[in-house]
Design a protein around this motif. Sequence first.
Motif, PDB file in Angstrom:
ATOM      1  N   HIS A  32       0.824  -1.210   0.000  1.00 36.17           N
ATOM      2  CA  HIS A  32       0.000   0.000   0.000  1.00 36.17           C
ATOM      3  C   HIS A  32       0.861   1.264   0.000  1.00 36.17           C
ATOM      4  O   HIS A  32       0.453   2.293  -0.543  1.00 36.17           O
ATOM      5  CB  HIS A  32      -0.922  -0.005   1.220  1.00 36.17           C
ATOM      6  CG  HIS A  32      -1.873  -1.168   1.238  1.00 36.17           C
ATOM      7  ND1 HIS A  32      -2.865  -1.321   0.312  1.00 36.17           N
ATOM      8  CD2 HIS A  32      -1.947  -2.243   2.066  1.00 36.17           C
ATOM      9  CE1 HIS A  32      -3.539  -2.436   0.567  1.00 36.17           C
ATOM     10  NE2 HIS A  32      -2.994  -3.017   1.617  1.00 36.17           N
ATOM     11  N   ARG A  54      -9.221   4.091  -1.128  1.00 32.05           N
ATOM     12  CA  ARG A  54      -8.350   3.945   0.047  1.00 32.05           C
ATOM     13  C   ARG A  54      -7.903   5.337   0.487  1.00 32.05           C
ATOM     14  O   ARG A  54      -7.397   6.127  -0.316  1.00 32.05           O
ATOM     15  CB  ARG A  54      -7.150   3.065  -0.270  1.00 32.05           C
ATOM     16  CG  ARG A  54      -6.330   2.732   0.968  1.00 32.05           C
ATOM     17  CD  ARG A  54      -5.201   1.759   0.641  1.00 32.05           C
ATOM     18  NE  ARG A  54      -4.315   1.576   1.773  1.00 32.05           N
ATOM     19  CZ  ARG A  54      -4.471   0.668   2.717  1.00 32.05           C
ATOM     20  NH1 ARG A  54      -5.497  -0.159   2.663  1.00 32.05           N
ATOM     21  NH2 ARG A  54      -3.615   0.568   3.715  1.00 32.05           N
ATOM     22  N   TYR A 378     -14.008   0.146   7.084  1.00 30.48           N
ATOM     23  CA  TYR A 378     -14.709   0.278   5.814  1.00 30.48           C
ATOM     24  C   TYR A 378     -16.025   1.035   5.996  1.00 30.48           C
ATOM     25  O   TYR A 378     -16.707   0.897   7.010  1.00 30.48           O
ATOM     26  CB  TYR A 378     -14.981  -1.098   5.209  1.00 30.48           C
ATOM     27  CG  TYR A 378     -13.733  -1.810   4.744  1.00 30.48           C
ATOM     28  CD1 TYR A 378     -13.318  -1.727   3.420  1.00 30.48           C
ATOM     29  CD2 TYR A 378     -12.968  -2.559   5.639  1.00 30.48           C
ATOM     30  CE1 TYR A 378     -12.173  -2.374   2.991  1.00 30.48           C
ATOM     31  CE2 TYR A 378     -11.823  -3.203   5.224  1.00 30.48           C
ATOM     32  CZ  TYR A 378     -11.421  -3.115   3.895  1.00 30.48           C
ATOM     33  OH  TYR A 378     -10.282  -3.750   3.488  1.00 30.48           O
ATOM     34  N   MET A 399     -12.147   2.747   2.326  1.00 34.25           N
ATOM     35  CA  MET A 399     -11.355   2.119   3.372  1.00 34.25           C
ATOM     36  C   MET A 399     -10.398   3.176   3.918  1.00 34.25           C
ATOM     37  O   MET A 399      -9.542   3.683   3.188  1.00 34.25           O
ATOM     38  CB  MET A 399     -10.568   0.928   2.823  1.00 34.25           C
ATOM     39  CG  MET A 399      -9.841   0.122   3.905  1.00 34.25           C
ATOM     40  SD  MET A 399      -8.182   0.745   4.275  1.00 34.25           S
ATOM     41  CE  MET A 399      -7.660  -0.428   5.509  1.00 34.25           C
ATOM     42  N   SER A 401      -7.335   4.173   6.366  1.00 34.67           N
ATOM     43  CA  SER A 401      -6.206   3.442   6.926  1.00 34.67           C
ATOM     44  C   SER A 401      -5.690   4.102   8.198  1.00 34.67           C
ATOM     45  O   SER A 401      -5.145   5.208   8.155  1.00 34.67           O
ATOM     46  CB  SER A 401      -5.072   3.334   5.910  1.00 34.67           C
ATOM     47  OG  SER A 401      -3.963   2.675   6.493  1.00 34.67           O
TER      48      SER A 401
END
Length: 513
Positions: A32, A54, A378, A399, A401
């Motif tokens: 990522h 993301r 999420y 999502m 992080s």
Amino acid sequence: LTFYRCTVSYVRYSDQARVAMVTSLSKGSSFHISRREKHGNVFKTHLLGKPLIRVTGAENIRKILLGEHTLVCTQWPQSTRIILGPNTLVNSVGVLHKRKRKILAKVFSRGALEAYLTRLQDVVKTEIAKWCSETGPVDVYTVAKSLTFRIAVRVLLGLHLEEQQITSLSKTFEQLMNNLFSLPIDTPISGLRKGIRAREILHSAMEKIIEEKLKKQQTSDYCDAFDYMLSSAKEDDYELTMQELKETAVELIFAAHSTTASASTSLILQLLRHPDVSECARAELESEGLIGDAHGYCRSRCHGNVISEESDAAEKSTSEWRSAMNKTPCFEAGDKEEWHRSRTHVPYLSLEKLSQLSYLDCVVKEVLRFLPPVSGGYRTVLQTFELNGYQIPKGWSVMYSIRDTHETAEAYQNPELFDPDRFCADRNESKTDRFSYVPFGGGVRRCIGRELALIVLKTLAVELLATVDCTLATETYPTMQTVPIVHPVNGLHVFFNYRTHGVERNRRESTHI
């Protein structure tokens, strides 16, 4: 035939998705990081064929977490929603979520936490005693899950169960957890069906316990989560059904189990990797009178008198203790707890005493920043909105992080280093932006049990630092897998042995002579 075709199609597609997921897991966070460096803090990817945004960065996460019920709504896998049940907090939205959260808030109020603490500390002492009784290394993540399960059952739910019952319930709960994120296919051999069966067994056990509890009048001063929930619901003129109570009981175990076990494992790992941090924390415990031998003698290890090894007498003491624990049939559970208290010499804690341990607080905060148990969360987009200059379409998934935000936030100096001092009063690097530190999430979905989790971690740290020597049983430290819960690959194997204060005192005195 239609069902068969759909199932085959789903499985074939899932195999492709599994390859992508394995690639992500095998590369770890670097997978990522490379995409974030290429595309920025907000980028589009796919999960199971569906578009996924993301998101990293304090300001971006702030908009997601504070946009619950308006811009976004929580998103759990279908299997998780089915297994946990419709009456749980995680499956509630809007007004229902607000009501349930209000009822559960009393379970984690300051008064409730103060009431739990003594029993919680006894559970921690008992479990540590088991770790020290092992002649070989202990898998920390495994025993941490056992610890947190017992805290949930004994402290939160107030259950007095035989060891055989606890072990049986624990295995059933593990089966539920292992299938919580399975494919949403209900067949006799599917993970979903296994999870449902485990849930039904737990519900059946909980229903019997709850029925007995409702029939009895309150006979002790101790109040558990059921007492607080029933009292809170009554105040809100709301009657909890048996189904709600059963689902909430399992949800409380779920909430207190894996993430706290993960954080407990990470805590022990970091204390092992950073002995200087352990010594400073130990010095603070001494200054607060939390370390001493049976005669009230306080050690001064951090003040120039470090003892490198346990003596033969210490080994003999530990051996005798193990013999008493394992071979004496008349050693009852209550006697064991009393023996643990007299052997380890840590007084009962209070919330006020824990709040005075400022350096330990920094250590726990840094553990949760450095290795947050949950890497992110999420959400489903309820309406199209702008984020960091991009339009996020309605119906897409987001999502956010936690891990990436902790690793990249500008608020932190050298975020790649484990440095508890970053949270001390004169630095407090997270104060400039509270969403640069979100191990418990934020907004209306912020973890309702966060204060209990912190108390568990601090109590565990106090007991370990004051009473136990830990030694890594392997040549190298394990790598950490971050999905679905942060945990060590192939386990964290450690030797636990009680420290012997009287022996160390004699050595120190002879040195001074």
